[in-house]
Enzyme design. Structure first.
Site, PDB file in Angstrom:
ATOM      1  N   LYS A  59       0.849  -1.199   0.000  1.00  0.00           N
ATOM      2  CA  LYS A  59       0.000   0.000   0.000  1.00  0.00           C
ATOM      3  C   LYS A  59       0.883   1.247   0.000  1.00  0.00           C
ATOM      4  O   LYS A  59       1.937   1.261   0.660  1.00  0.00           O
ATOM      5  CB  LYS A  59      -0.918  -0.027   1.233  1.00  0.00           C
ATOM      6  CG  LYS A  59      -2.002   1.051   1.240  1.00  0.00           C
ATOM      7  CD  LYS A  59      -2.968   0.865   2.417  1.00  0.00           C
ATOM      8  CE  LYS A  59      -4.050   1.926   2.460  1.00  0.00           C
ATOM      9  NZ  LYS A  59      -4.996   1.749   3.576  1.00  0.00           N
ATOM     10  N   SER A  82     -10.399  -0.366   6.557  1.00  0.00           N
ATOM     11  CA  SER A  82      -9.722  -0.269   5.257  1.00  0.00           C
ATOM     12  C   SER A  82      -9.015  -1.516   4.750  1.00  0.00           C
ATOM     13  O   SER A  82      -8.563  -1.533   3.607  1.00  0.00           O
ATOM     14  CB  SER A  82      -8.723   0.879   5.274  1.00  0.00           C
ATOM     15  OG  SER A  82      -9.408   2.075   5.044  1.00  0.00           O
ATOM     16  N   SER A  84      -9.870   1.954   2.348  1.00  0.00           N
ATOM     17  CA  SER A  84      -8.903   2.665   1.532  1.00  0.00           C
ATOM     18  C   SER A  84      -7.857   1.775   0.871  1.00  0.00           C
ATOM     19  O   SER A  84      -7.215   2.194  -0.087  1.00  0.00           O
ATOM     20  CB  SER A  84      -8.179   3.715   2.381  1.00  0.00           C
ATOM     21  OG  SER A  84      -7.451   3.094   3.427  1.00  0.00           O
TER      22      SER A  84
HETATM   23  N1  GLN Z   1     -13.672   4.105   5.462  1.00  0.00           N
HETATM   24  C1  GLN Z   1     -13.145   4.523   6.726  1.00  0.00           C
HETATM   25  C2  GLN Z   1     -12.834   5.990   6.699  1.00  0.00           C
HETATM   26  O1  GLN Z   1     -12.971   6.591   5.682  1.00  0.00           O
HETATM   27  C3  GLN Z   1     -11.952   3.703   7.099  1.00  0.00           C
HETATM   28  C4  GLN Z   1     -10.668   4.191   6.578  1.00  0.00           C
HETATM   29  C5  GLN Z   1      -9.495   3.361   7.017  1.00  0.00           C
HETATM   30  O2  GLN Z   1      -9.661   2.323   7.655  1.00  0.00           O
HETATM   31  N2  GLN Z   1      -8.308   3.847   6.708  1.00  0.00           N
HETATM   32  O3  GLN Z   1     -12.456   6.549   7.685  1.00  0.00           O
END
Ligand code: GLN
Length: 469
Positions: free
Chosen positions: A76, A175, A151
């Site tokens: 990532k 995410s 994400s």
């Molecule tokens: N979708 C969640 C957010 O936007 C989780 C993001 C994440 O886990 N980095 O905060």
């Protein structure tokens, strides 16, 4: 030879028995990466593949291979590798070259795997669809009209499209698990503090954790065992569970039924019930449990997370590091740099976070949210007195269409089932459910989420392996 869909174990076998060379394996993935370029999964293929291949092959040839030697991995874009670019999906870090290795990279690196390249993500991990990446959306390999989730959308799509044996992602509020469920693969969010955050670009520091996205539970276990451990460079890391119960038998699985109310797709509920039936078939006792405070998870998360985001993002001011757009004076520099090089969602969260932390309001929002967070933690503790593992769907819907969720709140609501594990710091895994229904979204995968007590990842692996067979 057919090299598709290799797990770590299978790839290890082929490499060790010399049925395939590291170069052949890497070439196989590079070809596929080329073929799938329009899915926008990889942001960069690392320039030093030849050296990496040579080193790994030598290790294999001299009989020194370990679990991951020569295994191609996708990383990532928010995890640092010394000398390599890392941009967290943002324009503000476009061209940034890391000056040190993240601890997870050093740990994996001991095995001489192949770091193939970095993959797309929502900017600074804020989002659930990779639509917030400054480098374009990643398409779901199962259905390219749909998002891969986020994400860690690049990580999940890379594994689902079979462009790497596995990938690393990060999980602050879902995410790893949500994109895994959208793409039909396995994703593990480890216990908070079990994996070092050193070298992970921070989003919400009390929530962030690095974990693997893999083709099955066994691979998740292999990777987790390599990357975990206390790290002097991250003071929030914790010792491993050395108690006898670390590998205890899972018997009872709890379902917080009253939490499964409105806003959930039919197909998700249908697949969830099928998974529960399967668990029962495998001998687990399924019981309903009450967790009334779970309902507050989303509200609590969307106060604490932006508060931490606003603090962590303060460093990207165009002065210390990262890119800069010159203004007329220092304030002008800040305005231009942060206004133009950070995306709308990142700016929205900085503003939200600054607000909930501001004088006169922090008691009402931030401190209050922490109090409720503690209640949620206690609720998990209490539930685990009764059951060994908790089951929930990973996401209320399968992968949605690109552009479908236009307002930020509808995107936030999609995190309903994942954020509570981050708030409580407990480990959770998403295991793919292949849709078998004749309903509308029949072909789209969904995910079964299993949540265990702190440091009891072993329970997740136990159940996961059992239902995958
Ligand atoms: N979708 C969640 C957010 O936007 C989780 C993001 C994440 O886990 N980095 O905060």
């Amino acid at each position: 030879m057919d090299l598709s869909n290799l797990t770590i174990k299978k790839a290890r076998e082929l490499l060790d028995s010399k049925k395939v060379s590291v170069r052949e394996l890497v070439d196989f993935y590079l070809d596929k990466i080329k073929e799938t370029e329009d899915l926008n999964i990889f942001l960069e293929i690392y320039p030093d593949l030849d050296e990496q291949i040579e080193k790994a092959q030598q290790k294999i040839d001299s009989g020194e291979a370990s679990d991951l030697t020569g295994i191609p991995i996708a990383i990532k874009d928010n995890i640092l590798i010394k000398g390599k670019k890392s941009s967290a999906g943002s324009k503000i870090l476009e061209g940034y070259v890391a000056t040190y290795d993240a601890t997870v990279i050093s740990k994996l690196g001991e095995h001489c795997p192949i770091f193939l390249g970095r993959v797309n993500m929502d900017e600074f991990a804020m989002g659930g669809s990779t639509e917030n990446s400054a480098y374009g959306v990643t398409k779901n390999p199962v259905d390219p009209e749909r998002v891969a989730g986020g994400s860690s959308g690049g990580s999940s799509a890379a594994v689902a499209a079979d462009l790497a044996v596995f990938a690393l992602g990060s999980d602050t509020g879902g995410s790893i698990r949500q994109p895994a469920s959208f793409c039909g693969i396995t994703g593990l969010k480890p216990t908070y503090g079990s994996v070092s955050r050193y070298g992970l670009m921070a989003m919400g520091s009390s929530l962030d954790v690095i974990g693997p996205l893999t083709k099955n539970t066994e691979d998740a276990e292999i990777v987790f065992n390599i990357i975990k451990g206390k790290d002097p460079k991250d003071s929030t890391t914790i010792e491993d569970d050395k108690s006898d119960s670390a590998n205890d038998d899972v018997k009872k699985i709890g379902v917080p039924r009253s939490f499964l109310k409105e806003g959930i797709d039919e197909i998700v509920l249908e697949n969830f019930e099928k998974s529960l039936a399967k668990l029962k078939e495998k001998g687990y006792e399924i019981v309903d449990i009450e967790m009334p405070d779970l309902e507050h998870s989303l509200a609590v998360y969307y106060v604490i997370m932006p508060a931490e985001v606003s603090s962590n993002m303060a460093r990207y001011d165009g002065v210390k590091y990262g890119n800069k757009i010159e203004g007329e004076d220092l304030i002008g520099d800040y305005f231009k740099t942060r206004g133009q090089l950070l995306g709308a969602e990142v700016r929205r969260r900085i503003i939200l976070g600054t607000y909930v932390l501001s004088a006169g309001y922090s008691g009402q929002y931030y401190n209050r949210a922490w109090q409720v967070r503690n209640l949620i933690k206690k609720e998990f503790d209490k539930a685990y007195e009764e059951v060994d593992v908790i089951a929930l769907p990973t996401s209320p819907t399968p992968a949605f269409k690109i552009g479908e969720k236009e307002d930020p709140v509808s995107m936030y609501l999609a995190d309903i089932f994942t954020v509570s594990a981050n708030l409580a710091g407990v480990p959770a895994i998403s295991i793919p459910e292949k849709a078998v229904s004749s309903g509308g979204n029949a072909k789209l995968p969904t995910g079964l989420q299993l949540i265990a007590p702190q440091l009891k990842e072993a329970r997740l692996f136990q159940v996961g392996k059992k239902i995958e067979n």
